[in-house]
Design a protein around this motif. Structure first.
Motif, PDB file in Angstrom:
ATOM      1  N   ASP A   1       1.159  -1.720  -0.052  1.00 48.23           N
ATOM      2  CA  ASP A   1      -0.126  -0.342   0.166  1.00 48.23           C
ATOM      3  C   ASP A   1       0.672   1.091  -0.245  1.00 48.23           C
ATOM      4  N   TYR A   2       1.719   0.528   0.429  1.00 49.27           N
ATOM      5  CA  TYR A   2       3.585   2.311   0.823  1.00 49.27           C
ATOM      6  C   TYR A   2       4.226   1.676   0.282  1.00 49.27           C
ATOM      7  N   TYR A   3       4.952   2.126  -0.690  1.00 49.32           N
ATOM      8  CA  TYR A   3       6.560   1.666  -0.708  1.00 49.32           C
ATOM      9  C   TYR A   3       6.970   2.261  -1.057  1.00 49.32           C
ATOM     10  N   ALA A   4       8.676   2.093  -2.058  1.00 45.89           N
ATOM     11  CA  ALA A   4       9.796   2.899  -1.630  1.00 45.89           C
ATOM     12  C   ALA A   4      10.152   1.856  -3.348  1.00 45.89           C
ATOM     13  N   LYS A   5      10.223   2.949  -4.478  1.00 45.29           N
ATOM     14  CA  LYS A   5      10.846   2.776  -5.704  1.00 45.29           C
ATOM     15  C   LYS A   5      12.150   3.823  -5.201  1.00 45.29           C
TER      16      LYS A   5
ATOM     17  N   THR B   1      11.365   7.451  -3.522  1.00 42.05           N
ATOM     18  CA  THR B   1      10.209   8.039  -3.875  1.00 42.05           C
ATOM     19  C   THR B   1       9.450   7.130  -2.906  1.00 42.05           C
ATOM     20  N   CYS B   2       8.412   7.659  -2.593  1.00 40.31           N
ATOM     21  CA  CYS B   2       7.578   6.964  -0.998  1.00 40.31           C
ATOM     22  C   CYS B   2       6.360   6.895  -2.115  1.00 40.31           C
ATOM     23  N   VAL B   3       5.885   5.845  -2.838  1.00 38.21           N
ATOM     24  CA  VAL B   3       4.612   5.812  -3.624  1.00 38.21           C
ATOM     25  C   VAL B   3       3.561   5.442  -2.827  1.00 38.21           C
ATOM     26  N   HIS B   4       2.350   5.869  -3.093  1.00 38.60           N
ATOM     27  CA  HIS B   4       0.985   5.258  -2.363  1.00 38.60           C
ATOM     28  C   HIS B   4      -0.091   6.070  -3.077  1.00 38.60           C
ATOM     29  N   LYS B   5      -0.987   4.741  -3.692  1.00 37.46           N
ATOM     30  CA  LYS B   5      -1.635   5.560  -4.946  1.00 37.46           C
ATOM     31  C   LYS B   5      -1.368   6.249  -6.289  1.00 37.46           C
ATOM     32  N   ASP B   6      -1.271   6.938  -5.725  1.00 36.50           N
ATOM     33  CA  ASP B   6      -1.735   7.794  -7.044  1.00 36.50           C
ATOM     34  C   ASP B   6       0.136   9.047  -6.390  1.00 36.50           C
TER      35      ASP B   6
ATOM     36  N   ASN C   1      15.839   0.384   6.516  1.00 40.59           N
ATOM     37  CA  ASN C   1      16.460   2.143   7.149  1.00 40.59           C
ATOM     38  C   ASN C   1      14.804   2.414   6.275  1.00 40.59           C
ATOM     39  N   VAL C   2      15.250   2.246   4.801  1.00 40.06           N
ATOM     40  CA  VAL C   2      14.105   2.737   3.454  1.00 40.06           C
ATOM     41  C   VAL C   2      12.484   2.032   3.642  1.00 40.06           C
ATOM     42  N   ALA C   3      12.757   1.291   4.379  1.00 37.93           N
ATOM     43  CA  ALA C   3      11.140   0.720   4.937  1.00 37.93           C
ATOM     44  C   ALA C   3      10.638   1.100   5.840  1.00 37.93           C
ATOM     45  N   ASN C   4      11.597   1.265   7.597  1.00 37.34           N
ATOM     46  CA  ASN C   4      10.990   2.312   8.565  1.00 37.34           C
ATOM     47  C   ASN C   4      10.446   3.245   8.071  1.00 37.34           C
ATOM     48  N   CYS C   5      11.271   4.067   7.034  1.00 33.07           N
ATOM     49  CA  CYS C   5      10.631   5.914   6.687  1.00 33.07           C
ATOM     50  C   CYS C   5       9.701   5.157   6.104  1.00 33.07           C
ATOM     51  N   VAL C   6      10.200   4.551   5.881  1.00 31.35           N
ATOM     52  CA  VAL C   6       7.972   4.170   3.936  1.00 31.35           C
ATOM     53  C   VAL C   6       7.026   4.363   5.291  1.00 31.35           C
ATOM     54  N   VAL C   7       7.281   3.780   6.412  1.00 32.29           N
ATOM     55  CA  VAL C   7       5.967   3.132   7.451  1.00 32.29           C
ATOM     56  C   VAL C   7       5.636   4.302   7.976  1.00 32.29           C
TER      57      VAL C   7
END
Length: 456
Positions: free
Chosen positions: A251-255, A267-272, A286-292
């Motif tokens: 639902d929330y992810y980093a690319k 870049t953090c992405v959520h929907k559009d 730590n990227v995943a930690n930041c995303v949440v």
């Protein structure tokens, strides 16, 4: 504590006042008699080695009142003694009572690895738009959580609390105390597997964090963790669940993740919505930690764009990258270690741009149960194909890391030393300005001693 008297404590705990004035005002709770201040309520904990009841009199030289489970009848003293059956249970009742007085949203964070860093990141993200109360230091246990709750204040709009467990049943107690509206589970590793036996048990116990949550509350799960991917069905979770991570199904992810000398961009992405993030630390974990953290902020009405701005200057308590001018770069990750966090730290070392040598100084990992040798061997296998030039091991269990690496075709040079000072002297003599050194082990190995020598 705000507006708390001895009378309030009696009502919260069901205790009995043995002496003193019930209108005595209390300003804080202390469990260490050496740290007690004026206005404190002393809570004597009965530990495995020391019963703190022996320090009541000295604590009350400065403190305002005390709990006790070892005094009966009338006590002749000027300051209040409150008789309870169990001081730990009483402390938890106080925490729960004060939580009820502050009905603000609470975000609870748990997991085998990354709890503290994630809690710090969530706090930073929420602080971009709200007055945020949070866990101090490492107060995340059966004793630490109620201490944290006791310090909630009326000015805060939201709270971020860290929950740590080591045994079956503990999370139910903490969840009931905290009453979270949102919860984050970072990973399911093997920390404390000595007591919980299997990772499935660890997952079940960590996910008991939802036991006091309602159906419209939100649970955030790390989609990069295989055991958490299947958690909703396996654990029959009924509250709203959102996944976060580095995979595009979340639902929330980093690319577009890029690692630089001392920072990360993604870049953090959520929907559009897509937001560019500059994170002042390293590592995919730590990227995943930041995303949440951005996800929690967004779900609480704070835009990801606003929250992301706060991470340019983020500096966590656990893993510190310290460039020492004209010496070398030091990665201090000595607070604690598990197989998952050890691998994550090794990846940070390998991801950093390095013109010299990469040196890993690794010590024993504790509380791994019957398979402790296997887990250390797995670290050795993990190292074999990594771009590491030297491996320094300390401790009996870490000899299994050394054995696996030396038995392979790896070009890693391996050294072992009998104590921390000896290892530090070697490092001081051989490290050069272009080198990067990682120092990592369970806290009981005291590798902080090496860090202190290197920084001196």
């Amino acid at each position: 504590m705000e507006n708390i008297t001895v009378k309030d404590i009696i009502e919260m705990t069901g205790g009995v006042l043995l002496c003193g004035d019930e209108n005595t005002v209390l300003t804080d709770i202390c469990i260490n008699s050496k740290e007690i201040k004026e206005g404190d309520l002393f809570v004597p904990i009965i530990g495995e080695r020391v019963d703190a009841h022996r320090f009541i009199e000295s604590a009350l030289d400065k403190g305002a009142a005390t709990l006790t489970s070892q005094h009966d009848g009338i006590v002749v003293a000027q300051k209040p003694y409150i008789r309870v059956d169990d001081t730990v249970a009483a402390l938890q009742n106080i925490g729960a009572g004060i939580r009820k007085r502050h009905p603000i949203p609470v975000v609870a964070v748990t997991g085998s690895v990354g709890k503290t860093t994630t809690r710090e990141m969530i706090t930073r993200a929420l602080s971009a738009g709200k007055k945020t109360f949070h866990t101090d230091k490492n107060f995340n246990s059966q004793i630490g959580v109620p201490l944290t709750l006791s310090r909630m204040d009326s000015e805060s709009e939201i709270a971020v609390l860290e929950l740590g467990i080591s045994e079956v049943g503990q999370m139910d107690v903490l969840s009931e105390l905290v009453k979270p509206n949102m919860a984050v589970v970072t990973t399911i590793g093997v920390a404390h597997i000595e007591f919980m036996k299997t990772q499935e048990t660890i997952r079940h116990e960590k996910l008991r964090i939802v036991s006091s949550m309602k159906e419209d509350d939100i649970l955030f799960l790390n989609g990069d963790d295989d055991l958490l991917k299947e958690a909703v069905e396996a654990e029959q979770i009924t509250c709203k669940t959102l996944f976060y991570g580095t995979s595009d199904w979340c639902d929330y992810y980093a690319k577009d993740i890029e690692y630089h000398d001392s920072y990360t961009t993604f870049t953090c992405v959520h929907k559009d919505e897509q937001v560019k993030v500059y994170l002042n630390t390293l590592g995919k974990h730590n990227v995943a930690n930041c995303v949440v953290a951005l996800a929690v902020a967004n779900e609480n009405g704070i835009s990801m764009e606003l929250a992301a701005k706060s991470f340019k200057e983020f500096e966590g308590q656990r893993q510190r990258v310290i460039p020492l001018e004209n010496k070398f770069t030091l990665i201090d990750d000595t607070y604690n270690a598990s197989p998952d966090s050890m691998k994550a730290s090794i990846n940070v070392l390998c991801d950093m741009s390095c013109e010299g040598r990469r040196v890993a100084v690794l010590g024993d990992m504790f509380e791994l149960g019957a398979n402790e040798v296997l887990y250390h061997e797995q670290i050795g296998e993990f190292l074999i194909d990594k771009p590491i030039d030297e491996l320094v091991v300390l401790g009996e269990l870490s000899q299994n890391i050394k054995r696996v690496v030396e038995a392979s075709d790896s070009k890693i040079k391996v050294y072992t030393f009998s104590d921390n000072e000896e290892a530090a002297i070697y490092l001081m003599a051989t490290l050069k300005p272009e080198d990067i050194v990682l120092i990592k082990a369970s806290n009981g190995m005291k590798l902080k001693e090496i860090v202190n020598i290197l920084l001196s």
